[in-house]
Design a protein around this motif. Structure first.
Motif, mmCIF file in Angstrom:
data_model
loop_
_atom_site.group_PDB
_atom_site.id
_atom_site.type_symbol
_atom_site.label_atom_id
_atom_site.label_comp_id
_atom_site.label_asym_id
_atom_site.label_seq_id
_atom_site.Cartn_x
_atom_site.Cartn_y
_atom_site.Cartn_z
ATOM 1 N N ALA A 68 -7.230 -34.475 -10.786
ATOM 2 C CA ALA A 68 -5.904 -33.935 -11.125
ATOM 3 C C ALA A 68 -4.818 -34.982 -10.877
ATOM 4 C CB ALA A 68 -5.629 -32.677 -10.313
ATOM 5 N N ASP A 69 -4.911 -35.708 -9.758
ATOM 6 C CA ASP A 69 -3.934 -36.770 -9.474
ATOM 7 C C ASP A 69 -3.970 -37.838 -10.550
ATOM 8 O OD1 ASP A 69 -4.264 -36.780 -5.825
ATOM 9 O OD2 ASP A 69 -3.107 -35.493 -7.176
ATOM 10 N N PHE A 70 -5.163 -38.202 -10.991
ATOM 11 C CA PHE A 70 -5.281 -39.220 -12.031
ATOM 12 C C PHE A 70 -4.678 -38.722 -13.342
ATOM 13 C CE2 PHE A 70 -6.689 -42.865 -14.152
ATOM 14 C CZ PHE A 70 -7.203 -42.476 -15.390
ATOM 15 N N ASP A 71 -4.948 -37.472 -13.708
ATOM 16 C CA ASP A 71 -4.376 -36.916 -14.935
ATOM 17 C C ASP A 71 -2.853 -36.896 -14.867
ATOM 18 O OD1 ASP A 71 -7.002 -34.432 -15.530
ATOM 19 O OD2 ASP A 71 -6.892 -36.569 -16.004
ATOM 20 N N ASN A 72 -2.298 -36.486 -13.710
ATOM 21 C CA ASN A 72 -0.841 -36.483 -13.533
ATOM 22 C C ASN A 72 -0.276 -37.894 -13.635
ATOM 23 O OD1 ASN A 72 -0.779 -33.736 -13.210
ATOM 24 N ND2 ASN A 72 -0.859 -33.826 -10.982
ATOM 25 N N PHE A 73 -0.960 -38.862 -13.026
ATOM 26 C CA PHE A 73 -0.524 -40.260 -13.076
ATOM 27 C C PHE A 73 -0.522 -40.760 -14.517
ATOM 28 C CE2 PHE A 73 0.084 -44.554 -11.898
ATOM 29 C CZ PHE A 73 -0.793 -45.310 -12.652
ATOM 30 N N ARG A 75 -0.258 -38.994 -17.305
ATOM 31 C CA ARG A 75 0.835 -38.358 -18.047
ATOM 32 C C ARG A 75 2.182 -38.958 -17.670
ATOM 33 N NH1 ARG A 75 -0.887 -32.748 -16.625
ATOM 34 N NH2 ARG A 75 -2.546 -33.454 -16.335
ATOM 35 N N ARG A 76 2.392 -39.178 -16.361
ATOM 36 C CA ARG A 76 3.676 -39.728 -15.890
ATOM 37 C C ARG A 76 3.897 -41.134 -16.438
ATOM 38 N NH1 ARG A 76 2.926 -38.646 -10.831
ATOM 39 N NH2 ARG A 76 2.029 -40.638 -10.308
ATOM 40 N N THR A 77 2.867 -41.984 -16.408
ATOM 41 C CA THR A 77 3.036 -43.350 -16.919
ATOM 42 C C THR A 77 3.246 -43.349 -18.429
ATOM 43 O OG1 THR A 77 0.624 -43.632 -16.996
ATOM 44 C CG2 THR A 77 1.779 -44.517 -15.068
ATOM 45 N N GLN A 78 2.597 -42.429 -19.134
ATOM 46 C CA GLN A 78 2.809 -42.330 -20.577
ATOM 47 C C GLN A 78 4.254 -41.941 -20.877
ATOM 48 O OE1 GLN A 78 0.801 -43.219 -23.000
ATOM 49 N NE2 GLN A 78 2.251 -42.623 -24.573
ATOM 50 N N LYS A 79 4.776 -40.970 -20.096
ATOM 51 C CA LYS A 79 6.164 -40.528 -20.294
ATOM 52 C C LYS A 79 7.133 -41.668 -19.964
ATOM 53 C CE LYS A 79 9.448 -37.016 -18.818
ATOM 54 N NZ LYS A 79 9.710 -35.919 -17.907
ATOM 55 N N GLU A 80 6.876 -42.400 -18.880
ATOM 56 C CA GLU A 80 7.742 -43.533 -18.519
ATOM 57 C C GLU A 80 7.710 -44.604 -19.599
ATOM 58 O OE1 GLU A 80 7.255 -43.115 -13.661
ATOM 59 O OE2 GLU A 80 6.284 -44.768 -14.710
ATOM 60 N N LYS A 81 6.536 -44.834 -20.161
ATOM 61 C CA LYS A 81 6.408 -45.831 -21.219
ATOM 62 C C LYS A 81 7.215 -45.416 -22.451
ATOM 63 C CE LYS A 81 2.073 -47.343 -21.737
ATOM 64 N NZ LYS A 81 0.774 -47.610 -22.395
#
Length: 194
Positions: A68-73, A75-81
């Motif tokens: 779950a932490d990896f999936d959140n990470f 998604r977050r990096t994709q959004k930041e990108k």
């Protein structure tokens, strides 16, 4: 005792020994030469099984949390990108805003003088070209006059008494505010009715 009786006695003794040996071998809890045979304790086995099941559940929970932490990470990096790509030109546009302001001022003063007619036309062409480039990047000027004062969009520099407008209405923009796509990059400096 006769020889026959002695033989019978010996045979009986041998049979008794064989029976005793069989009972000893078939009974795992029987004593062997003064020592007890170690038998597994069911309570210890149950406790060990429970402990192993608990460890397996803990490991499963850790795995699920890590996933779950990896999936959140991800998604977050994709959004930041995506945000970085969307607002990559923000620094450049912020630096060009004073130039845009100067063009507006030059147009206001140049249009008043008759001898500066060609100057005003040249500046007007540059201004339109610059605004087209900035519009293509997603820069929009805020239309603020007549709107209710919003501290997220406006920066009030003066409160003016006005009978025409209700309280808290923007009556004049002293400096234009700009929005890049959907983000305010500079609030408008305004005069507000009080």
């Amino acid at each position: 005792m006769s020889t026959k009786e002695t033989k019978e006695q010996a045979n009986m003794d041998e049979r008794q020994e064989e029976v005793l040996e069989q009972e000893t071998v078939s009974d795992p809890t029987a004593e062997l030469e003064g020592e007890e045979v170690a038998s597994p304790q069911p309570a210890e086995e149950d406790a060990r099984l429970v402990e192993l099941q608990r460890q397996a559940e803990d490991n499963q929970n850790r795995y699920l949390r890590a996933q779950a932490d990896f999936d959140n990470f991800r998604r977050r990096t994709q959004k930041e990108k995506e945000e970085l790509a969307q607002y990559a030109s923000m620094k450049l546009i912020t630096q060009l805003l004073p130039v845009l302001d100067n063009f507006e001022r030059a147009l206001l003063t140049g249009g008043e003088a008759a001898e500066g007619d060609s100057f005003a036309k040249g500046v007007d062409m540059i201004y339109r070209q610059l605004t087209q480039v900035l519009d293509a990047e997603g820069l929009k000027r805020m239309e603020v006059v007549g709107q209710q004062f919003d501290p997220e969009l406006h920066q009030a520099i003066m409160r003016v008494e006005s009978d025409e407008h209700e309280e808290g209405t923007v009556i004049e923009a002293v400096q234009s505010g700009y929005v890049l796509k959907d983000k305010v990059i500079r609030p408008a400096m305004v005069k507000v009715s009080g």
